[in-house]
Scaffold this active site. Structure first.
Site, PDB file in Angstrom:
ATOM      1  N   CYS A  12       0.869  -1.174   0.000  1.00 31.40           N
ATOM      2  CA  CYS A  12       0.000   0.000   0.000  1.00 31.40           C
ATOM      3  C   CYS A  12       0.912   1.232   0.000  1.00 31.40           C
ATOM      4  O   CYS A  12       2.134   1.109   0.172  1.00 31.40           O
ATOM      5  CB  CYS A  12      -0.884   0.001   1.240  1.00 31.40           C
ATOM      6  SG  CYS A  12       0.051   0.108   2.772  1.00 31.40           S
ATOM      7  N   CYS A  94       2.997   6.215   8.464  1.00 28.02           N
ATOM      8  CA  CYS A  94       2.120   6.528   7.335  1.00 28.02           C
ATOM      9  C   CYS A  94       1.348   7.824   7.643  1.00 28.02           C
ATOM     10  O   CYS A  94       0.820   7.986   8.755  1.00 28.02           O
ATOM     11  CB  CYS A  94       1.147   5.374   7.117  1.00 28.02           C
ATOM     12  SG  CYS A  94      -0.062   5.742   5.843  1.00 28.02           S
ATOM     13  N   HIS A 122      -2.626  -3.993  19.167  1.00 25.02           N
ATOM     14  CA  HIS A 122      -1.932  -3.685  17.915  1.00 25.02           C
ATOM     15  C   HIS A 122      -1.056  -2.436  18.112  1.00 25.02           C
ATOM     16  O   HIS A 122      -1.522  -1.434  18.674  1.00 25.02           O
ATOM     17  CB  HIS A 122      -2.952  -3.444  16.797  1.00 25.02           C
ATOM     18  CG  HIS A 122      -2.316  -3.427  15.434  1.00 25.02           C
ATOM     19  ND1 HIS A 122      -1.549  -2.367  14.993  1.00 25.02           N
ATOM     20  CD2 HIS A 122      -2.295  -4.349  14.442  1.00 25.02           C
ATOM     21  CE1 HIS A 122      -1.108  -2.636  13.775  1.00 25.02           C
ATOM     22  NE2 HIS A 122      -1.541  -3.837  13.421  1.00 25.02           N
ATOM     23  N   GLU A 124      -0.202  -0.070  16.187  1.00 29.02           N
ATOM     24  CA  GLU A 124      -0.772   1.184  15.646  1.00 29.02           C
ATOM     25  C   GLU A 124      -1.757   1.793  16.652  1.00 29.02           C
ATOM     26  O   GLU A 124      -1.757   3.013  16.883  1.00 29.02           O
ATOM     27  CB  GLU A 124      -1.494   0.914  14.317  1.00 29.02           C
ATOM     28  CG  GLU A 124      -2.076   2.188  13.725  1.00 29.02           C
ATOM     29  CD  GLU A 124      -3.076   1.935  12.598  1.00 29.02           C
ATOM     30  OE1 GLU A 124      -2.840   1.049  11.767  1.00 29.02           O
ATOM     31  OE2 GLU A 124      -4.100   2.650  12.562  1.00 29.02           O
ATOM     32  N   THR A 160      -6.567   2.369  11.290  1.00 32.50           N
ATOM     33  CA  THR A 160      -6.748   2.570   9.843  1.00 32.50           C
ATOM     34  C   THR A 160      -7.274   1.335   9.106  1.00 32.50           C
ATOM     35  O   THR A 160      -7.867   1.465   8.044  1.00 32.50           O
ATOM     36  CB  THR A 160      -5.423   3.003   9.189  1.00 32.50           C
ATOM     37  OG1 THR A 160      -4.421   2.047   9.539  1.00 32.50           O
ATOM     38  CG2 THR A 160      -4.998   4.377   9.621  1.00 32.50           C
ATOM     39  N   CYS A 188      -8.432   3.653   6.407  1.00 28.04           N
ATOM     40  CA  CYS A 188      -7.740   3.847   5.128  1.00 28.04           C
ATOM     41  C   CYS A 188      -8.382   2.953   4.064  1.00 28.04           C
ATOM     42  O   CYS A 188      -8.572   1.757   4.291  1.00 28.04           O
ATOM     43  CB  CYS A 188      -6.275   3.484   5.318  1.00 28.04           C
ATOM     44  SG  CYS A 188      -5.418   3.190   3.793  1.00 28.04           S
ATOM     45  N   SER A 216       1.840 -11.560   9.000  1.00 28.99           N
ATOM     46  CA  SER A 216       1.131 -10.328   8.635  1.00 28.99           C
ATOM     47  C   SER A 216      -0.374 -10.501   8.875  1.00 28.99           C
ATOM     48  O   SER A 216      -1.029 -11.333   8.226  1.00 28.99           O
ATOM     49  CB  SER A 216       1.401 -10.006   7.157  1.00 28.99           C
ATOM     50  OG  SER A 216       0.353  -9.237   6.623  1.00 28.99           O
ATOM     51  N   ASN A 218      -2.827  -8.478   8.128  1.00 25.18           N
ATOM     52  CA  ASN A 218      -3.696  -8.099   7.000  1.00 25.18           C
ATOM     53  C   ASN A 218      -3.693  -9.174   5.913  1.00 25.18           C
ATOM     54  O   ASN A 218      -4.698  -9.412   5.266  1.00 25.18           O
ATOM     55  CB  ASN A 218      -3.367  -6.690   6.490  1.00 25.18           C
ATOM     56  CG  ASN A 218      -2.232  -6.651   5.491  1.00 25.18           C
ATOM     57  OD1 ASN A 218      -2.417  -6.970   4.333  1.00 25.18           O
ATOM     58  ND2 ASN A 218      -1.036  -6.286   5.948  1.00 25.18           N
ATOM     59  N   SER A 260       2.008  -5.722   2.809  1.00 25.54           N
ATOM     60  CA  SER A 260       3.446  -5.712   3.091  1.00 25.54           C
ATOM     61  C   SER A 260       4.216  -6.686   2.193  1.00 25.54           C
ATOM     62  O   SER A 260       5.346  -7.046   2.495  1.00 25.54           O
ATOM     63  CB  SER A 260       3.677  -6.042   4.562  1.00 25.54           C
ATOM     64  OG  SER A 260       2.927  -7.176   4.934  1.00 25.54           O
TER      65      SER A 260
HETATM   66 FE1  F3S Z   1      -1.077   3.687   5.485  1.00 25.97          FE
HETATM   67 FE2  F3S Z   1      -3.327   2.637   4.704  1.00 25.97          FE
HETATM   68 FE3  F3S Z   1      -1.089   1.383   4.266  1.00 25.97          FE
HETATM   69  S1  F3S Z   1      -2.929   3.632   6.632  1.00 25.97           S
HETATM   70  S2  F3S Z   1       0.223   1.974   5.935  1.00 25.97           S
HETATM   71  S3  F3S Z   1      -1.707   3.342   3.388  1.00 25.97           S
HETATM   72  S4  F3S Z   1      -3.018   0.453   4.813  1.00 25.97           S
END
Ligand code: F3S
EC number: 1.17.7.4
Length: 280
Positions: A12, A94, A122, A124, A160, A188, A216, A218, A260
């Site tokens: 991403c 990010c 988590h 984040e 996010t 996000c 990971s 996700n 990732s």
């Molecule tokens: Fe940022 Fe969205 Fe990736 S918050 S790290 S662009 S999943």
């Protein structure tokens, strides 16, 4: 055999940016560390290590030089520790995560009870949470809202990667309780779009492949969602894990990858699939 590759497969925006920043910094600094593995891809972490980027669990372990902050950010306390040690910061947080941190800080400064929607363990979430200097709470689902105090100014921010539906249910539950409600939708789109596309592809193929680190979250979630549509779904980390026997009598193969997963790993999987298809 037809191969359908998801457009959204792989890095991403935030992970791409963080990885680029870390590789660039590795050539500019003699001593460089990342606070935890930069991304959930053992292969990329290994490449970075070869470039001299060492992984440290805590700021206290970093002897000096530069430190790369991961895309999902760190806590305000860790940032302070880095500053106190006079380490050079390469802040690859990010921008979308940074925004959530800023909103949490602003809401608590304005006297709101900060409700952070996400998974408490988590990194984040721990990072965003640390920026709320007043009262704050992490909630995972609408049920958690029951224990919140009545008649308060409530401000909501989200991890996010949260599903939109979950945020919506929590907003609804808070609306009943709060004297005043402010909501920042910090979800996000990258995650939602990737999941939607993966689901669509999985529903129309005979076999689905999800590529990404086994560590990971996700990627694992992506694999679970695909499995709901197509039971014949395999989560792999590298092309070497593909088994020829999986593809017997399969005409359409779908392929996606976690946020990732670097492009070169996806390319290797596609190349190996083409060879399997040619051999079949
Ligand atoms: Fe940022 Fe969205 Fe990736 S918050 S790290 S662009 S999943």
């Amino acid at each position: 055999m037809e191969i359908i590759l998801a457009k959204s497969a792989g890095f991403c925006f935030g992970v791409k940016r963080a990885t680029q920043m870390a590789f660039d910094a590795s050539s500019q600094h003699e001593q460089i560390h990342s606070l935890g593995p930069l991304i959930h891809s053992p292969q990329v972490v290994e490449q970075l290590e070869q470039q001299g980027v060492r992984v440290c669990k805590q700021v206290a372990e970093i002897p000096g030089g530069a430190v790369v902050v991961r895309s999902h950010g760190i806590t305000a306390e860790e940032m302070q520790e880095i500053e106190d040690k006079h380490l050079q910061v390469i802040d690859a947080t990010c921008p979308f995560v940074k925004k959530a941190q800023d909103y949490a800080e602003k809401l608590s400064a304005d006297g709101y009870l900060v409700v952070l929607v996400g998974e408490a363990d988590h990194p984040e979430v721990q990072g965003i949470f640390s920026y709320a200097k007043g009262e704050a709470v992490v909630v995972t689902c609408a049920d958690d809202v029951k224990t919140l105090p009545e008649n308060r100014k409530i401000g909501i921010v989200a991890q996010t990667t949260q599903p939109f539906e979950n945020l919506k249910e929590i907003v609804d539950a808070c609306l009943i309780k709060a004297k005043e409600l402010r909501v920042y939708n910090t979800i996000c789109d990258a995650t939602t779009l990737r999941q939607r596309e993966a689901r669509q592809i999985a529903a129309e193929v005979d076999l689905m492949l999800v590529v990404g680190g086994f560590n990971s979250a996700n990627t694992s979630r992506l694999a679970r969602l695909c499995k709901e549509q197509q039971p014949c779904t395999h989560h792999i980390e590298t092309a070497a894990q593909l088994e020829q026997s999986w593809f017997v009598n399969k005409e359409k193969v779908g392929l996606t990858a976690g946020a990732s997963t670097p492009g070169w790993i996806i390319d290797e999987v596609v190349q190996r699939l083409k060879k399997i298809a040619a051999a079949g």
